[in-house]
Scaffold this motif. Structure first.
Motif, PDB file in Angstrom:
ATOM      1  N   ALA A 147     -10.929  -3.642   0.543  1.00  0.00           N
ATOM      2  CA  ALA A 147     -11.368  -3.596  -0.853  1.00  0.00           C
ATOM      3  C   ALA A 147     -10.180  -3.574  -1.802  1.00  0.00           C
ATOM      4  CB  ALA A 147     -12.248  -2.367  -1.088  1.00  0.00           C
ATOM      5  N   GLY A 148     -10.320  -4.265  -2.928  1.00  0.00           N
ATOM      6  CA  GLY A 148      -9.228  -4.324  -3.900  1.00  0.00           C
ATOM      7  C   GLY A 148      -8.930  -2.985  -4.528  1.00  0.00           C
ATOM      8  N   HIS A 149      -9.955  -2.128  -4.730  1.00  0.00           N
ATOM      9  CA  HIS A 149      -9.678  -0.854  -5.388  1.00  0.00           C
ATOM     10  C   HIS A 149      -8.881   0.090  -4.500  1.00  0.00           C
ATOM     11  CE1 HIS A 149     -13.640   0.309  -3.453  1.00  0.00           C
ATOM     12  NE2 HIS A 149     -12.912   1.381  -3.179  1.00  0.00           N
ATOM     13  N   CYS A 150      -8.838  -0.196  -3.186  1.00  0.00           N
ATOM     14  CA  CYS A 150      -8.016   0.623  -2.291  1.00  0.00           C
ATOM     15  C   CYS A 150      -6.530   0.413  -2.554  1.00  0.00           C
ATOM     16  CB  CYS A 150      -8.326   0.285  -0.830  1.00  0.00           C
ATOM     17  SG  CYS A 150      -9.984   0.780  -0.295  1.00  0.00           S
ATOM     18  N   ALA A 151      -6.187  -0.695  -3.191  1.00  0.00           N
ATOM     19  CA  ALA A 151      -4.778  -1.023  -3.434  1.00  0.00           C
ATOM     20  C   ALA A 151      -4.316  -0.617  -4.821  1.00  0.00           C
ATOM     21  CB  ALA A 151      -4.566  -2.528  -3.242  1.00  0.00           C
ATOM     22  N   GLN A 152      -5.108   0.190  -5.526  1.00  0.00           N
ATOM     23  CA  GLN A 152      -4.735   0.574  -6.881  1.00  0.00           C
ATOM     24  C   GLN A 152      -3.715   1.711  -6.904  1.00  0.00           C
ATOM     25  OE1 GLN A 152      -6.045  -1.509  -9.418  1.00  0.00           O
ATOM     26  NE2 GLN A 152      -6.487  -2.451  -7.442  1.00  0.00           N
ATOM     27  N   GLY A 153      -3.444   2.325  -5.734  1.00  0.00           N
ATOM     28  CA  GLY A 153      -2.471   3.407  -5.652  1.00  0.00           C
ATOM     29  C   GLY A 153      -1.291   3.011  -4.782  1.00  0.00           C
ATOM     30  N   PRO A 154      -0.991   3.809  -3.744  1.00  0.00           N
ATOM     31  CA  PRO A 154       0.126   3.485  -2.846  1.00  0.00           C
ATOM     32  C   PRO A 154      -0.065   2.118  -2.202  1.00  0.00           C
ATOM     33  CG  PRO A 154      -0.662   5.718  -2.476  1.00  0.00           C
ATOM     34  CD  PRO A 154      -1.648   5.076  -3.384  1.00  0.00           C
ATOM     35  N   GLN A 155       1.045   1.425  -1.991  1.00  0.00           N
ATOM     36  CA  GLN A 155       0.973   0.066  -1.443  1.00  0.00           C
ATOM     37  C   GLN A 155       1.253   0.007   0.052  1.00  0.00           C
ATOM     38  OE1 GLN A 155       0.137  -2.915  -3.503  1.00  0.00           O
ATOM     39  NE2 GLN A 155      -0.724  -1.036  -4.345  1.00  0.00           N
ATOM     40  N   ASP A 156       1.888   1.026   0.621  1.00  0.00           N
ATOM     41  CA  ASP A 156       2.167   1.058   2.058  1.00  0.00           C
ATOM     42  C   ASP A 156       1.076   1.847   2.758  1.00  0.00           C
ATOM     43  OD1 ASP A 156       4.466  -0.346   1.597  1.00  0.00           O
ATOM     44  OD2 ASP A 156       5.745   1.426   1.527  1.00  0.00           O
ATOM     45  N   LEU A 157       0.559   1.303   3.844  1.00  0.00           N
ATOM     46  CA  LEU A 157      -0.551   1.968   4.516  1.00  0.00           C
ATOM     47  C   LEU A 157      -0.237   2.180   5.990  1.00  0.00           C
ATOM     48  CD1 LEU A 157      -2.339  -0.472   6.169  1.00  0.00           C
ATOM     49  CD2 LEU A 157      -2.706  -1.109   3.795  1.00  0.00           C
ATOM     50  N   PHE A 158      -0.888   3.208   6.544  1.00  0.00           N
ATOM     51  CA  PHE A 158      -0.684   3.596   7.932  1.00  0.00           C
ATOM     52  C   PHE A 158      -2.040   3.693   8.621  1.00  0.00           C
ATOM     53  CE2 PHE A 158       2.799   5.062   5.405  1.00  0.00           C
ATOM     54  CZ  PHE A 158       3.933   4.932   6.200  1.00  0.00           C
ATOM     55  N   LEU A 159      -2.074   3.325   9.886  1.00  0.00           N
ATOM     56  CA  LEU A 159      -3.309   3.414  10.658  1.00  0.00           C
ATOM     57  C   LEU A 159      -3.674   4.877  10.866  1.00  0.00           C
ATOM     58  CD1 LEU A 159      -5.158   1.321  12.117  1.00  0.00           C
ATOM     59  CD2 LEU A 159      -3.969   1.944  14.216  1.00  0.00           C
ATOM     60  N   SER A 160      -4.943   5.210  10.616  1.00  0.00           N
ATOM     61  CA  SER A 160      -5.383   6.591  10.845  1.00  0.00           C
ATOM     62  C   SER A 160      -5.732   6.794  12.312  1.00  0.00           C
ATOM     63  CB  SER A 160      -6.596   6.916   9.966  1.00  0.00           C
ATOM     64  OG  SER A 160      -7.719   6.162  10.350  1.00  0.00           O
ATOM     65  N   ASP A 161      -5.852   8.054  12.700  1.00  0.00           N
ATOM     66  CA  ASP A 161      -6.226   8.409  14.067  1.00  0.00           C
ATOM     67  C   ASP A 161      -7.752   8.383  14.149  1.00  0.00           C
ATOM     68  OD1 ASP A 161      -6.871   9.577  16.461  1.00  0.00           O
ATOM     69  OD2 ASP A 161      -5.392  11.186  16.318  1.00  0.00           O
TER      70      ASP A 161
END
Length: 691
Positions: A147-161
């Protein structure tokens, strides 16, 4: 695997993306106990016994009976010895089940749709969202959609457990990283609402013409070794002790628009759920919703979703239709209402990203034993081509209506080959097959181009056909032989020819296994291109006494153009000609004896050069009679031409008579004037009343 848990202390929601305010949790370490050491030794012994006995799984069935699973019936090891290690000493003899091959899991690092990801900030806050579908960048690099709104904050993402995500049924107070601090990817593009993430809309444009969406593309970080898989997790294989979201999945094979009926979603918060797109419930198949002040084009359903599911996969069967955007969660008195981004529309904003698709491996439908000259056939659902690796060579076989074929090798023998289905960047698993080719009489090859009896314009530079892979072919053209070899894909070609105007003959034979086939022949003609007629277009109409006196066009330099003119009136021009001209500087012109009078005409033009003739170019036209007096008004205008009475005119009749046009214009003036007079009268009356 290293995990860095985060203690959950509070939560808020951005659309259906979860935003957790967290502080790091501290985990202590302890020395391994003696009991634990003993347990490890027992486990090692059991694992060794399983390996020795060729056992790949063991446990008890619903009745409590011991069961062991082996790859085949001919296990070299002692199953009884293994059972003694695995089960109680007084246990019954185990039931032995066989499977065709060793069980495998998805490779480490495989990521599927529906899994969660974390977006940490420097102030110990973590946003959570979900992957939608595996994707390809325009360059063929692995990516994900969300979703585009997920990218409105931090740009680097990590896989969750996944074992700590609530989609797996976990009730943990923690969210954790799936693979330590390894970066999963970064947002390559995102849009929430209108262009540039605008929240409003252009009041001057209709909604359907505005770029409203909620989509993001995630470019996978090459250093992470994460591999997007074209499938969506059902969350059923994830437990607190098993990090395996890709072990139980629904494969995605197509992209389409939603339809009324059952719809499913997969996300890190509520897992895998199924609902309905129902007309009776007022659900929308294609429309717009205001999500946190941003319009999003999409569709609604009652599929269960919640904070943190944003970006998760929405699908019907194996068709990807959307990603979770927002909605309202169900309560005791109100049903769930979930809004999903319309995927087919959203993809158009990503500059060429596309959903990765699962392609089934090709299936051979022909016999495993064939004669020389036979064709191997099969099916490849969803593929555009099939990559064939056979006899040390790799080539492509086209797929038409889900079917493919390729020629068997020309040499008798036993062959191993593999097939891989391909659709763009999507590739199936390679499938291995065996083929036995038996000796048979060498069949004649085939000529595919030029076709027998065909006419080819200007020149022929190559001749091609099909034959037995590896066979020697001799192509004889107008008495000259050209040897070549049939490729592994079953085709042969002779290039570099210069076959000019006129008739030509081809004869082809092939030799395989020391035997030469009968000949196959083809005859064709190389012809000139037809001349162009440029001075008159087909269907033209000319005014009376203004008929054409010549005809012109373009052709091949130096060619002779012959024009035959036929007509119905007058008799002097019926079956006239032929008229001839030479093409000079690419142009030709023929002059008639006099301008053509009233009648219907057909002009036929051909050109010849060096004894070769072209096909004909034909145009038809008319010279029309003058209208009878009074038919076109009292001004005496002839032929509908604009101008003064008696003007002979130079144009064909093309539209409304000028007199009528002027009359209408005058009427319009009258209407306007009448309107002005009426307004003046009304104003005077109003003034009188006021006085």
């Amino acid at each position: 695997m290293t995990r860095r848990p985060l203690a959950l202390t509070a939560a808020t929601t951005l659309a259906l993306g979860g935003l957790f305010f967290s502080t790091p949790a501290f985990a202590g370490t302890t020395d391994q106990s003696a009991d634990q050491q003993d347990s490890d030794e027992v486990s090692a012994a059991l694992a060794q016994a399983a390996e020795d006995a060729n056992v790949y799984a063991w446990g008890t069935n619903a009745a409590g009976d011991p069961v062991v699973v082996v790859v085949d019936d001919a296990a070299d090891g002692d199953i009884e010895a293994f059972a003694a290690e695995a089960f109680a000493a007084d246990a019954e003899e185990p039931i032995v089940t066989t499977i065709p091959s060793a069980p495998v899991s998805f490779a480490d690092g495989d990521v599927v749709g529906g899994q969660g990801y974390l977006l940490p900030t420097d102030d110990n806050r973590v946003s959570t969202c979900s992957f939608g579908f595996a994707a390809w960048s325009p360059a063929g690099d692995p990516a994900f959609l969300s979703a585009g709104h997920c990218a409105q904050g931090p740009q680097d993402l990590f896989l969750s457990d996944p074992s700590l995500d609530s989609g797996s049924g976990s009730e943990s107070e923690y969210v954790g990283y799936g693979d330590g601090d390894v970066l999963a990817g970064t947002f390559g593009f995102s849009q929430f609402g209108g262009t540039g993430n605008s929240a409003g809309r252009d009041e001057t444009r209709p909604m359907e013409d505005q770029n409203f969406t909620d989509i993001a593309v995630i470019d996978v970080d090459a250093a992470s070794d994460y591999t997007p898989v074209p499938a969506v997790t059902t969350w059923s294989s994830i437990t607190a002790n098993a990090f395996s979201p890709a072990d139980d999945v629904i494969e995605i094979t197509a992209v389409g628009n939603p339809v009324a009926g059952s719809v499913s979603k997969s996300g890190r918060t509520t897992g895998y759920t199924t609902g309905m797109i129902s007309e009776a419930s007022g659900h929308i198949l294609d429309g717009f919703s205001n999500i946190d002040g941003h319009f999003v084009r999409g569709f609604s359903s009652n599929v269960i979703a919640g904070p943190g599911d944003s970006g998760g996969a929405v699908f019907q069967g194996s068709t990807a239709v959307g990603v979770i955007s927002g909605g309202t969660e169900a309560t005791e008195t109100t049903p769930q209402w979930t809004w999903s981004t319309l995927l087919t529309d959203a993809l158009t904003y990503t500059s060429g990203y596309e959903v990765a698709l699962h392609i089934e491996a090709p299936v051979v439908t022909s016999a495993a034993t064939v004669e020389v000259g036979a064709t191997v056939t099969g099916t490849a659902t969803g593929a555009e081509t099939v990559e064939v690796t056979l006899a040390g060579d790799t080539f492509e076989a086209a797929v038409t209506n889900g079917a493919f074929s390729f020629p068997a090798p020309a040499e008798p023998g036993d062959y191993s080959y593999s097939l891989t289905a391909v659709n763009g960047f999507n590739v199936s698993e390679a499938t291995a097959y065996e083929l036995t080719v038996e000796a048979a009489a060498t069949p004649a090859p085939a000529i595919t181009s030029p076709a027998d009896g065909s006419s080819i314009v200007d020149e022929v530079t190559s001749v091609s056909g099909t034959g037995l892979p590896g066979a020697e072919v001799v192509v004889t053209i107008d008495g000259t032989g050209y040897p070549t070899t049939v490729g592994t894909d079953g085709t042969w070609t002779v290039d570099g020819l210069d076959l000019g105007y006129g008739e030509h003959a081809i004869s082809v034979v092939q030799t395989a296994n020391g035997e030469t086939s009968s000949a196959v022949t083809s005859e064709f003609t190389v012809v000139l291109a037809s001349p162009e007629i440029t001075s008159i277009t087909d269907g033209s109409t000319f005014a009376p006494d203004n008929g054409p006196s010549e005809l012109s066009g373009t052709g091949i330099e130096g060619a002779t153009v012959e024009v035959v003119l036929t007509g119905t009136e007058p008799a002097a021009f019926a079956d006239s000609g032929p008229f001839e001209a030479t093409v000079t500087d690419g142009v030709w012109t023929v002059a008639f004896d006099a301008p053509l009078s009233v009648g219907d005409y057909t002009a036929t033009a051909t050109q010849t050069l060096d004894g070769a003739s072209s096909a004909s170019t034909v145009v038809s036209f008319q010279v029309v009679a003058a209208p009878a007096p009074g038919d076109e008004g009292d001004n005496g205008d002839q032929g509908g031409n604009a101008g003064d009475p008696g003007d002979e005119g130079t144009l064909a009749t093309t539209g409304m008579d000028t007199t009528l046009t002027l009359a209408l214009s005058a009427g319009a003036v009258v209407l306007v004037a009448g309107g002005l007079m009426l307004m003046i009268l009304r104003r005077r009356k109003l003034a009188a009343l006021q006085d």
